[in-house]
Design an enzyme around this catalytic site. Structure first.
Site, PDB file in Angstrom:
ATOM      1  CG  ASN A  63      -3.722  -2.382   6.886  1.00 43.79           C
ATOM      2  OD1 ASN A  63      -3.565  -1.984   5.741  1.00 43.79           O
ATOM      3  ND2 ASN A  63      -4.771  -3.081   7.263  1.00 43.79           N
ATOM      4  CE  LYS A  77      -4.003  -2.181   2.265  1.00 47.36           C
ATOM      5  NZ  LYS A  77      -4.957  -2.094   3.410  1.00 47.36           N
ATOM      6  NE  ARG A 104      -6.744 -12.302   4.956  1.00 41.85           N
ATOM      7  CZ  ARG A 104      -7.420 -11.149   4.973  1.00 41.85           C
ATOM      8  NH1 ARG A 104      -7.302 -10.280   3.968  1.00 41.85           N
ATOM      9  NH2 ARG A 104      -8.177 -10.841   5.986  1.00 41.85           N
ATOM     10  CD  GLU A 136      -9.079  -8.542  -3.677  1.00 44.90           C
ATOM     11  OE1 GLU A 136      -7.968  -9.051  -3.397  1.00 44.90           O
ATOM     12  OE2 GLU A 136      -9.877  -8.136  -2.804  1.00 44.90           O
ATOM     13  CG  PHE A 159     -13.297   2.020   7.142  1.00 45.51           C
ATOM     14  CD1 PHE A 159     -12.805   1.393   6.007  1.00 45.51           C
ATOM     15  CD2 PHE A 159     -13.952   1.251   8.090  1.00 45.51           C
ATOM     16  CE1 PHE A 159     -12.973   0.028   5.803  1.00 45.51           C
ATOM     17  CE2 PHE A 159     -14.129  -0.121   7.896  1.00 45.51           C
ATOM     18  CZ  PHE A 159     -13.646  -0.723   6.745  1.00 45.51           C
ATOM     19  NE  ARG A 174      -2.647  -5.792   7.019  1.00 40.56           N
ATOM     20  CZ  ARG A 174      -3.817  -6.255   6.603  1.00 40.56           C
ATOM     21  NH1 ARG A 174      -4.450  -7.192   7.301  1.00 40.56           N
ATOM     22  NH2 ARG A 174      -4.364  -5.801   5.497  1.00 40.56           N
ATOM     23  CB  THR A 189      -7.719  -5.791   9.661  1.00 35.98           C
ATOM     24  OG1 THR A 189      -8.218  -6.911   8.935  1.00 35.98           O
ATOM     25  CG2 THR A 189      -8.003  -4.507   8.924  1.00 35.98           C
ATOM     26  CG  HIS A 198      -5.379  -5.988  -0.395  1.00 37.99           C
ATOM     27  ND1 HIS A 198      -6.595  -5.923   0.241  1.00 37.99           N
ATOM     28  CD2 HIS A 198      -5.538  -6.867  -1.429  1.00 37.99           C
ATOM     29  CE1 HIS A 198      -7.461  -6.714  -0.404  1.00 37.99           C
ATOM     30  NE2 HIS A 198      -6.844  -7.290  -1.418  1.00 37.99           N
ATOM     31  CE1 TYR A 242      -9.641  -2.784   0.358  1.00 38.04           C
ATOM     32  CE2 TYR A 242      -8.624  -0.790  -0.491  1.00 38.04           C
ATOM     33  CZ  TYR A 242      -8.531  -1.991   0.192  1.00 38.04           C
ATOM     34  OH  TYR A 242      -7.315  -2.396   0.702  1.00 38.04           O
TER      35      TYR A 242
HETATM   36  P1  GDP Z   1      -8.108  -6.771   5.369  1.00 37.81           P
HETATM   37  O1  GDP Z   1      -8.731  -7.856   4.526  1.00 37.81           O
HETATM   38  O2  GDP Z   1      -7.313  -7.297   6.533  1.00 37.81           O
HETATM   39  O3  GDP Z   1      -7.303  -5.776   4.555  1.00 37.81           O
HETATM   40  O4  GDP Z   1      -9.303  -5.945   6.061  1.00 37.81           O
HETATM   41  P2  GDP Z   1     -10.739  -5.440   5.539  1.00 37.81           P
HETATM   42  O5  GDP Z   1     -11.102  -6.084   4.227  1.00 37.81           O
HETATM   43  O6  GDP Z   1     -11.689  -5.585   6.670  1.00 37.81           O
HETATM   44  O7  GDP Z   1     -10.523  -3.873   5.332  1.00 37.81           O
HETATM   45  C1  GDP Z   1      -9.897  -3.381   4.175  1.00 37.81           C
HETATM   46  C2  GDP Z   1      -8.962  -2.266   4.580  1.00 37.81           C
HETATM   47  O8  GDP Z   1      -9.726  -1.187   5.115  1.00 37.81           O
HETATM   48  C3  GDP Z   1      -7.983  -2.616   5.704  1.00 37.81           C
HETATM   49  O9  GDP Z   1      -6.830  -3.304   5.278  1.00 37.81           O
HETATM   50  C4  GDP Z   1      -7.644  -1.230   6.237  1.00 37.81           C
HETATM   51  O10 GDP Z   1      -6.700  -0.552   5.386  1.00 37.81           O
HETATM   52  C5  GDP Z   1      -8.997  -0.524   6.130  1.00 37.81           C
HETATM   53  N1  GDP Z   1      -9.772  -0.625   7.379  1.00 37.81           N
HETATM   54  C6  GDP Z   1     -10.343  -1.732   7.933  1.00 37.81           C
HETATM   55  N2  GDP Z   1     -10.989  -1.445   9.062  1.00 37.81           N
HETATM   56  C7  GDP Z   1     -10.857  -0.108   9.244  1.00 37.81           C
HETATM   57  C8  GDP Z   1     -11.328   0.833  10.232  1.00 37.81           C
HETATM   58  O11 GDP Z   1     -12.001   0.460  11.202  1.00 37.81           O
HETATM   59  N3  GDP Z   1     -10.966   2.142  10.059  1.00 37.81           N
HETATM   60  C9  GDP Z   1     -10.233   2.572   8.993  1.00 37.81           C
HETATM   61  N4  GDP Z   1      -9.942   3.880   8.901  1.00 37.81           N
HETATM   62  N5  GDP Z   1      -9.778   1.729   8.046  1.00 37.81           N
HETATM   63  C10 GDP Z   1     -10.072   0.418   8.169  1.00 37.81           C
END
Ligand code: GDP
Length: 138
Positions: A112, A9, A85, A126, A57, A102, A91, A115, A49
């Site tokens: 973080n 990222k 993963r 994707e 968010f 992470r 996350t 992805h 996304y």
């Molecule tokens: P991942 O699969 O671990 O990347 O997590 P998710 O699919 O749930 O979320 C996608 C991305 O959104 C995450 O990698 C973070 O960059 C962002 N994200 C997830 N949860 C939050 C949150 O609670 N707040 C904010 N600002 N960003 C978030």
């Protein structure tokens, strides 16, 4: 054999962490079969996304993803979706296991570093979002 999409990222690219992430992929036999640097537009980030469009968010996340260049990769190997993963960590970096990418490098739940696709259907979507078949080596 399975494939997954990885993104280094914009936070990580800015901080000079491309090599660090790639080193960990190589050390863990997560084979890179496609790789390029991109700078997403807002529409591209929103499409990528789209599953999160109702989340509070979403605006912030898509702004972050267009804040600079990112590196997109296709990884290939046995059970690569789950193995990557695991290497990434949770996350929220504060909940991520010791030694994960992470946990070691993320600064924020949003910024973080990496992805990774979470299932085979999302991986297929994707990968095709960023790569055509000619860009993936056999
Ligand atoms: P991942 O699969 O671990 O990347 O997590 P998710 O699919 O749930 O979320 C996608 C991305 O959104 C995450 O990698 C973070 O960059 C962002 N994200 C997830 N949860 C939050 C949150 O609670 N707040 C904010 N600002 N960003 C978030």
């Amino acid at each position: 054999m399975e494939r997954t999409l990885s993104i280094i990222k914009p936070d990580a690219v800015k901080r000079g962490l491309i090599g660090e992430v790639v080193k960990r992929l190589e050390q863990n036999q997560l084979n890179i079969v496609a790789m390029k640097m991109i700078h997403m537009t807002k529409d591209q980030a929103k499409g990528f996304y789209a599953v999160h469009q109702e989340r509070p968010f979403f605006e912030s996340l898509t702004d972050f993803m267009i804040s600079g260049p990112a590196v997109v990769m296709v990884l290939e190997g046995d059970n690569v979706i789950a193995r990557y993963r695991e290497l990434m960590g949770a996350t929220n970096y504060e909940e991520a296991a010791e030694g994960t990418i992470r946990r070691e490098f993320a600064t924020d739940i949003e910024k973080n570093v990496v992805h990774g696709s979470d299932a085979s259907e999302t991986a297929a979507f994707e990968i095709s979002y960023f790569f055509n078949s000619f860009e993936i080596v056999n």
